[in-house]
Design a protein around this motif. Structure first.
Motif, PDB file in Angstrom:
ATOM      1  N   ALA A  60       0.899  -1.276  -0.041  1.00 53.49           N
ATOM      2  CA  ALA A  60      -0.003  -0.014   0.095  1.00 53.49           C
ATOM      3  C   ALA A  60       0.862   1.187   0.136  1.00 53.49           C
ATOM      4  N   LEU A  61       2.088   1.213  -0.022  1.00 57.21           N
ATOM      5  CA  LEU A  61       2.828   2.348   0.297  1.00 57.21           C
ATOM      6  C   LEU A  61       3.153   2.725  -1.268  1.00 57.21           C
ATOM      7  N   GLY A  62       3.744   4.083  -1.304  1.00 60.53           N
ATOM      8  CA  GLY A  62       4.089   4.602  -2.730  1.00 60.53           C
ATOM      9  C   GLY A  62       5.230   3.811  -3.219  1.00 60.53           C
ATOM     10  N   GLU A  63       5.391   4.048  -4.417  1.00 55.42           N
ATOM     11  CA  GLU A  63       6.467   3.354  -5.499  1.00 55.42           C
ATOM     12  C   GLU A  63       7.794   3.861  -4.816  1.00 55.42           C
ATOM     13  N   ASP A  64       8.008   5.309  -4.621  1.00 52.59           N
ATOM     14  CA  ASP A  64       9.418   5.700  -3.951  1.00 52.59           C
ATOM     15  C   ASP A  64       9.720   4.669  -2.681  1.00 52.59           C
ATOM     16  N   GLU A  65       8.704   4.616  -1.789  1.00 50.64           N
ATOM     17  CA  GLU A  65       8.963   4.065  -0.529  1.00 50.64           C
ATOM     18  C   GLU A  65       9.523   2.772  -0.695  1.00 50.64           C
ATOM     19  N   ARG A  66       8.481   2.274  -1.650  1.00 54.63           N
ATOM     20  CA  ARG A  66       8.612   0.590  -1.830  1.00 54.63           C
ATOM     21  C   ARG A  66      10.276   0.331  -2.489  1.00 54.63           C
ATOM     22  N   ALA A  67      10.479   1.301  -3.283  1.00 56.69           N
ATOM     23  CA  ALA A  67      11.780   0.918  -3.982  1.00 56.69           C
ATOM     24  C   ALA A  67      13.046   1.389  -3.196  1.00 56.69           C
ATOM     25  N   ALA A  68      12.758   2.110  -2.330  1.00 54.25           N
ATOM     26  CA  ALA A  68      13.536   2.411  -1.220  1.00 54.25           C
ATOM     27  C   ALA A  68      14.091   1.403  -0.112  1.00 54.25           C
ATOM     28  N   MET A  69      13.223   0.428  -0.020  1.00 52.30           N
ATOM     29  CA  MET A  69      13.558  -0.816   0.881  1.00 52.30           C
ATOM     30  C   MET A  69      13.927  -1.985   0.251  1.00 52.30           C
ATOM     31  N   ASP A  70      14.651  -2.744   0.786  1.00 53.43           N
ATOM     32  CA  ASP A  70      14.816  -3.873   0.294  1.00 53.43           C
ATOM     33  C   ASP A  70      13.677  -5.006   0.832  1.00 53.43           C
ATOM     34  N   LEU A  71      12.914  -5.403  -0.194  1.00 52.82           N
ATOM     35  CA  LEU A  71      11.714  -6.191   0.240  1.00 52.82           C
ATOM     36  C   LEU A  71      12.043  -7.790   0.336  1.00 52.82           C
ATOM     37  N   ARG A  72      11.988  -8.517   1.189  1.00 55.62           N
ATOM     38  CA  ARG A  72      11.993 -10.002   1.070  1.00 55.62           C
ATOM     39  C   ARG A  72      11.089 -10.668   1.526  1.00 55.62           C
ATOM     40  N   LEU A  73      10.878 -11.605   0.734  1.00 57.20           N
ATOM     41  CA  LEU A  73       9.642 -12.755   0.981  1.00 57.20           C
ATOM     42  C   LEU A  73      10.308 -13.917   1.469  1.00 57.20           C
ATOM     43  N   GLY A  74       9.990 -14.348   2.650  1.00 61.67           N
ATOM     44  CA  GLY A  74      10.647 -15.674   3.377  1.00 61.67           C
ATOM     45  C   GLY A  74       9.586 -15.698   4.739  1.00 61.67           C
ATOM     46  N   ASP A  75      10.325 -16.652   5.708  1.00 64.08           N
ATOM     47  CA  ASP A  75       9.691 -17.056   6.650  1.00 64.08           C
ATOM     48  C   ASP A  75      10.742 -17.342   7.947  1.00 64.08           C
ATOM     49  N   VAL A  76      10.155 -16.524   9.022  1.00 66.89           N
ATOM     50  CA  VAL A  76      11.229 -16.970  10.195  1.00 66.89           C
ATOM     51  C   VAL A  76      11.392 -18.125  10.735  1.00 66.89           C
ATOM     52  N   ARG A  77      10.334 -19.109  10.178  1.00 62.44           N
ATOM     53  CA  ARG A  77      10.530 -20.701  10.797  1.00 62.44           C
ATOM     54  C   ARG A  77      11.787 -21.293  10.090  1.00 62.44           C
ATOM     55  N   ASP A  78      12.314 -20.552   9.064  1.00 59.34           N
ATOM     56  CA  ASP A  78      13.661 -21.294   8.273  1.00 59.34           C
ATOM     57  C   ASP A  78      14.766 -20.501   8.842  1.00 59.34           C
ATOM     58  N   PRO A  79      15.499 -21.458   9.741  1.00 60.47           N
ATOM     59  CA  PRO A  79      16.876 -21.053  10.052  1.00 60.47           C
ATOM     60  C   PRO A  79      18.050 -20.280   9.104  1.00 60.47           C
ATOM     61  N   GLY A  80      17.949 -21.112   7.996  1.00 60.54           N
ATOM     62  CA  GLY A  80      19.011 -20.659   6.922  1.00 60.54           C
ATOM     63  C   GLY A  80      18.581 -19.481   6.459  1.00 60.54           C
ATOM     64  N   PHE A  81      17.437 -19.336   6.130  1.00 60.57           N
ATOM     65  CA  PHE A  81      16.726 -18.257   5.516  1.00 60.57           C
ATOM     66  C   PHE A  81      17.199 -17.151   6.336  1.00 60.57           C
ATOM     67  N   VAL A  82      16.877 -17.170   7.693  1.00 61.35           N
ATOM     68  CA  VAL A  82      16.913 -16.154   8.587  1.00 61.35           C
ATOM     69  C   VAL A  82      18.314 -15.512   8.653  1.00 61.35           C
ATOM     70  N   ARG A  83      19.312 -16.573   8.867  1.00 62.74           N
ATOM     71  CA  ARG A  83      20.698 -16.335   8.719  1.00 62.74           C
ATOM     72  C   ARG A  83      21.429 -15.515   7.575  1.00 62.74           C
ATOM     73  N   ASP A  84      20.769 -15.737   6.489  1.00 62.52           N
ATOM     74  CA  ASP A  84      21.287 -14.972   5.255  1.00 62.52           C
ATOM     75  C   ASP A  84      20.457 -13.627   5.367  1.00 62.52           C
ATOM     76  N   LEU A  85      19.276 -13.373   5.993  1.00 60.23           N
ATOM     77  CA  LEU A  85      18.688 -12.078   5.945  1.00 60.23           C
ATOM     78  C   LEU A  85      19.303 -11.218   6.820  1.00 60.23           C
ATOM     79  N   VAL A  86      19.765 -11.616   7.908  1.00 60.93           N
ATOM     80  CA  VAL A  86      20.334 -10.814   8.925  1.00 60.93           C
ATOM     81  C   VAL A  86      21.704 -10.547   8.598  1.00 60.93           C
ATOM     82  N   ASP A  87      22.269 -11.232   7.668  1.00 63.98           N
ATOM     83  CA  ASP A  87      23.790 -11.091   7.416  1.00 63.98           C
ATOM     84  C   ASP A  87      24.086  -9.562   6.985  1.00 63.98           C
ATOM     85  N   GLY A  88      24.897  -9.015   7.631  1.00 65.76           N
ATOM     86  CA  GLY A  88      25.606  -7.370   7.292  1.00 65.76           C
ATOM     87  C   GLY A  88      24.517  -6.359   7.747  1.00 65.76           C
TER      88      GLY A  88
END
Ligand SMILES: NC(=O)c1ccc[n+]([C@@H]2O[C@H](COP(=O)([O-])OP(=O)(O)OC[C@H]3O[C@@H](n4cnc5c(N)ncnc54)[C@H](O)[C@@H]3O)[C@@H](O)[C@H]2O)c1
Length: 341
Positions: A60-88
């Motif tokens: 529902a956000l404006g295009e500029d705001e959406r483009a300024a965020m790094d949007l990721r789809l995923g699931d906190v139940r997956d440990p490997g995914f979460v580890r990559d998400l948090v990296d850096g």
């Protein structure tokens, strides 16, 4: 010390910080992600993966705001995914959770998997990377309190599977701070309301039904008392927790220090919207007796002392803003009736 004092050169303390928000697709998380972007953060926004590829409220956000965020789809139940998400990243604001108490009676295991194991996955990820973490608790962890106002020292009671899962997550954060020196602190919001809240929550339920012109409001029990905070104030609490020093393992509540009964709340909603309706108790919305939490009211002292936080938005003004948002969405009477449960 979990602190982030800024660089002393006049930059906003959060400017340039790499922040992950889990639950960014949701009600509070989407407001928080927007606010962090406005503060100059590099925001990575985790949205729950679903097959339609949507990003919840971030769509529902404006295009500029959406483009300024790094949007990721995923699931906190997956440990490997979460580890990559948090990296850096420097900081993780962990809000992803299953939150619906009625659903927690039907599918308690899913609450353990998301709220407990999901939180442990985030803890393991920040333990490995050294990022700081703010965990999101809830006032539901107190159950029906022994006394009010409730301080952070009040015992925790598993009064619903939801509250039990949040208690377990809070205890894991405390344990990881003590055992592994993970820099994690916990914020414990009381009831939060405002635009984008699910229509299953009590305030949107009441307002949507009133705005749809119903003559009969369908609600659960009217006696429970709650301490309601407007979402902008809750978000301000997260921003302060990210910029002010909190000790690892520390818990800080976010609540106004006042409470209203659901019956009183309905009266205020009717005044704000300018519509009156009769109230009908809907048995499906009443919690099992031993699971109902009769009163929640925060002692806001620690939030004031540790974060310099005080709520700014009155109940009336917050309800008016929420009603204006619902009006904009032009809810039809049919939709409101469908969502009242
Ligand atoms: N709304 C309140 O009154 C309130 C009060 C106290 C605490 N809280 C806490 O605040 C946080 C946010 O709550 P909210 O009201 O914005 O709820 P919400 O349901 O709008 O947001 C939670 C988000 O978590 C996401 N999510 C669920 N399971 C996930 C998974 N497995 N992986 C990744 N994402 C997942 C959902 O997609 C959802 O968008 C929660 O931790 C909740 O317990 C909320």
């Amino acid at each position: 010390m979990v602190s982030d004092p800024g660089d002393g050169a006049g930059r906003a303390p959060l400017q340039g910080r790499r922040v992950v928000v889990t639950g960014a697709d949701g009600f509070i998380g989407s407001h928080l992600a927007q606010r962090l972007l406005a503060e100059g953060c590099e925001v990575t926004a985790l949205c729950l993966y679903t097959s339609d590829g949507t990003h919840g409220w971030l769509d529902a956000l404006g295009e500029d705001e959406r483009a300024a965020m790094d949007l990721r789809l995923g699931d906190v139940r997956d440990p490997g995914f979460v580890r990559d998400l948090v990296d850096g990243c420097d900081l993780v604001l962990h809000l992803a959770a299953l939150i619906a108490i009625p659903y927690s009676y039907l599918a308690p295991r899913s609450f353990v998997e998301t709220n407990v194991l999901g939180t442990q996955n985030v803890l393991e990820a920040v333990r490995a990377t050294g990022a700081r973490m703010i965990n999101t608790s809830t006032s539901e962890v107190y159950g029906t309190p022994d006394e009010v106002p409730i301080t952070e020292a009040h015992p925790l009671k598993g009064q619903s599977p939801y509250s039990a899962s949040k208690i377990a997550a809070d205890m894991l954060c405390e344990a990881y701070a003590r055992s592994f020196e993970v820099e994690v602190a916990t914020l414990r919001p009381f009831n939060t309301f405002g635009p984008r809240q699910s229509l299953r929550a009590v305030i949107p339920t009441v307002l949507a039904q009133l705005l749809a012109g119903t003559s009969r409001l369908h609600l659960g029990s009217l006696s429970p008392r709650r301490d309601f905070t407007f979402v902008d104030d809750t978000v301000e609490g997260f921003v302060r927790a990210a910029t002010v020093g909190l000790e690892p393992g520390e818990v800080v509540q976010l609540g106004t220090g006042t409470s209203v009964s659901i019956g009183e709340l309905v009266d205020v909603c009717q005044r704000v919207v300018g519509v009156e309706a009769e109230v009908t108790t809907d048995e499906e919305r009443v919690r099992p007796a031993a699971s109902e939490v009769e009163v929640l009211r925060s002692d806001p002292t620690r939030a004031s002392e540790r974060l310099g936080w005080q709520p700014r938005v009155s109940l009336e003004d917050g309800l008016a803003a929420t009603a204006a948002w619902l009006r904009e969405r032009e809810l039809s009477a049919t939709t409101a009736t469908r969502y009242h449960r």
